[in-house]
Design an enzyme around this catalytic site. Structure first.
Site, PDB file in Angstrom:
ATOM      1  N   SER A   1       0.810  -1.219   0.000  1.00 34.88           N
ATOM      2  CA  SER A   1       0.000   0.000   0.000  1.00 34.88           C
ATOM      3  C   SER A   1       0.844   1.269   0.000  1.00 34.88           C
ATOM      4  O   SER A   1       1.936   1.304   0.589  1.00 34.88           O
ATOM      5  CB  SER A   1      -0.917   0.022   1.229  1.00 34.88           C
ATOM      6  OG  SER A   1      -1.790  -1.082   1.223  1.00 34.88           O
TER       7      SER A   1
ATOM      8  N   HIS B   1      -7.456  -0.176   6.064  1.00 37.48           N
ATOM      9  CA  HIS B   1      -7.001  -1.555   6.282  1.00 37.48           C
ATOM     10  C   HIS B   1      -7.013  -1.937   7.755  1.00 37.48           C
ATOM     11  O   HIS B   1      -7.434  -3.046   8.114  1.00 37.48           O
ATOM     12  CB  HIS B   1      -5.611  -1.754   5.681  1.00 37.48           C
ATOM     13  CG  HIS B   1      -5.595  -1.727   4.185  1.00 37.48           C
ATOM     14  ND1 HIS B   1      -6.242  -2.684   3.423  1.00 37.48           N
ATOM     15  CD2 HIS B   1      -5.049  -0.855   3.302  1.00 37.48           C
ATOM     16  CE1 HIS B   1      -6.073  -2.416   2.139  1.00 37.48           C
ATOM     17  NE2 HIS B   1      -5.366  -1.307   2.040  1.00 37.48           N
TER      18      HIS B   1
END
Length: 499
Positions: free
Chosen positions: A351, A438
């Site tokens: 990410s 997340h």
């Protein structure tokens, strides 16, 4: 989002006590009253104030002449209001109401942006819950607490707070193209929200309605592959928000045999993915985005794949802002991948860290002060200035790709990134937007990767750093519990980097 949470979060905005007397919310019936005629078309007493010193919607409805800068004349504004009210006329059937809504949709399609905004204002301001009924129902509910009448009073209160605006939206949705129309309308309205708070009620109402209409139970998970219709693949290119797709060869690489791409679809938007995720199947945790985006790289051996890397998740509809799909998407994708590839054991992301550079620029002085004397001295020698200052450190960090592993500047950047991801919170939630997503789904901050994204965008956002968030399927609930206590779940390797 269920009705209880929505009411608790938003109904206070619509309560009479939260507005000034002259800004009190009027009922739909009051909007139907005959307009006051004033000499030269001037309005009577101002019921509320519009941004920029312009006349309010209610004042315009009572006027006879249009002022400069107003899109719809008072007569056309009243006519549009009447047509919106006709959509929810109790005397007409659902079918007729839907037909009238469709006629308004046709008008809207040909309207200028300014005239469209007038329609938004009418929907937001003139279709509100009856303030007196809400107040009475609220008092009745408060008086009934702890008595056998409490449940009935609560139901009465809930019904009283439901605005006619919701009925308008429901009638629009009855048309085959109505859902798409409303999603596009809200997307078009988003830029205007900051400058005109009068639109807030409509925006919140639409968010609530969409959270019901787009509940994950109504969504279909579909794989997007190279064999999918070209129009769908083109939308993949258009909506990709993390790593831009540069060519057809690029998108073909992302849909290769060792990749998977899944999207959520709604029955009323069958050709529009609402959100999609791109996955790379590998034999280890990915530490760089470069090989994943390399069009010339050979496909990985699926038989050896033990790790699924979620390297891009993109929402596609601005009109569905605030409606959460991501957590359910990841869960469904994990289940689908495990069924197809039983050997998969590790599910993680690669990410970006979009807010890191900006945060570091504002907080670097405080971080430098937290270094011990030896570390501060080593960093000063590395940047060529002692004692080290924020400006000299940031200047040295501008070329991160040439920094060696032992460089104090590199170590300072890694420690700062760990601090940003693992310690910085706002109202008990992670400061970084991607981290919030997340970690809110039960992941933990697993590993920082140096020079993981050497693209101009990656360097601009985070000096090329990327992070792995690990989805340990056995510890998702534990990680959520830790996060609910205001602490960010991190791996030991991240914790060792904290100041």
């Amino acid at each position: 989002m269920n009705q209880d949470s929505w009411i608790n979060r938003n109904v206070a905005r619509l309560m009479p006590g939260n507005s000034k007397p002259k800004e009190a919310v009027a009922s739909v019936e009051s909007a139907q009253a005959a307009p006051k005629k004033v000499a030269n078309g001037a309005a009577g007493a101002v019921a509320d104030k519009a941004p920029g010193g312009q006349r309010s919607t209610r004042t315009r409805l009572q006027a006879t002449l249009r002022h400069a800068g107003e899109a719809l004349s008072p007569r056309m504004l009243r006519r549009t209001l009447n047509e919106l009210q006709a959509v929810i006329d109790d005397r007409v059937s659902e079918v007729e109401g839907g037909r009238r809504a469709a006629a308004l949709m046709d008008w809207y399609a040909g309207a200028t942006p300014e005239r469209r905004q007038d329609m938004w204002l009418l929907m937001s301001e003139m279709f509100v819950a009856d303030a007196q009924k809400v107040k009475a129902a609220q008092a009745q509910f408060a008086a009934a607490l702890g008595t056998p009448d409490e449940a009935a009073a609560e139901v009465h209160y809930r019904r009283a707070t439901v605005s006619p605006r919701r009925r308008v939206l429901q009638r629009f949705s009855a048309d085959a193209a109505g859902i798409r129309f409303l999603v596009n309308l809200r997307a078009e309205m988003q830029p205007a929200l900051k400058g005109d708070k009068r639109l807030q009620a409509l925006d919140v109402e639409m968010e609530y309605m969409f959270s019901t209409w787009f509940d994950v139970g109504f969504l279909e998970l579909r794989r997007i592959s190279w064999d999918s219709p070209a129009s769908l693949v083109e939308k993949l290119i258009r909506y990709e928000a993390v790593h831009d797709i540069k060519s057809w060869a690029d998108v073909k690489n992302r849909l290769d045999s060792d990749r998977r791409c899944y999207g959520f679809f709604h029955p009323h938007l069958p050709d529009e993915p609402l959100i999609f995720v791109e996955v790379a199947l590998m034999d280890a945790l990915a530490d760089s985005i470069t090989p994943l985006l390399d069009e010339s790289a050979d496909a990985s051996d699926l038989k050896a794949a033990t790790t699924a890397i979620f390297y891009s998740i993109s929402n596609t509809q601005d009109g569905l802002r605030g409606v959460s799909f991501g957590d359910s998407l990841i869960k469904r994708v994990v289940e689908t991948l495990k069924a197809e590839f039983p050997k998969l054991k590790i599910f993680a992301t690669l990410s970006p860290i979009p807010g890191f550079r900006s945060w570091l620029g504002k907080n670097v002085t405080g971080l430098l002060e937290r270094l011990d004397a030896k570390s501060r001295e080593e960093l000063g020698r590395a940047v060529g200035f002692e004692p080290v200052t924020a400006a000299h450190f940031l200047a040295a960090a501008e070329s991160p790709l040439v920094l060696k592993a032992a460089s104090p500047v590199r170590q300072m950047l890694l420690r700062s990134a760990a601090q940003y991801l693992g310690q910085e919170t706002v109202q008990g939630r992670p400061l970084d937007a991607v981290a919030r997503f997340h970690l809110g789904n039960g992941a933990r901050v697993e590993r920082l990767n140096w020079a993981s994204d050497p693209s101009p965008k990656g360097l601009k956002q985070s000096y090329g750093l990327m992070v792995n968030y690990l989805y340990d399927l056995k510890r998702l609930d534990k990680h959520r519990e830790v996060l609910s206590q205001g602490k960010i779940p991190v791996a030991p390797a991240i914790q060792e980097l904290f100041f």
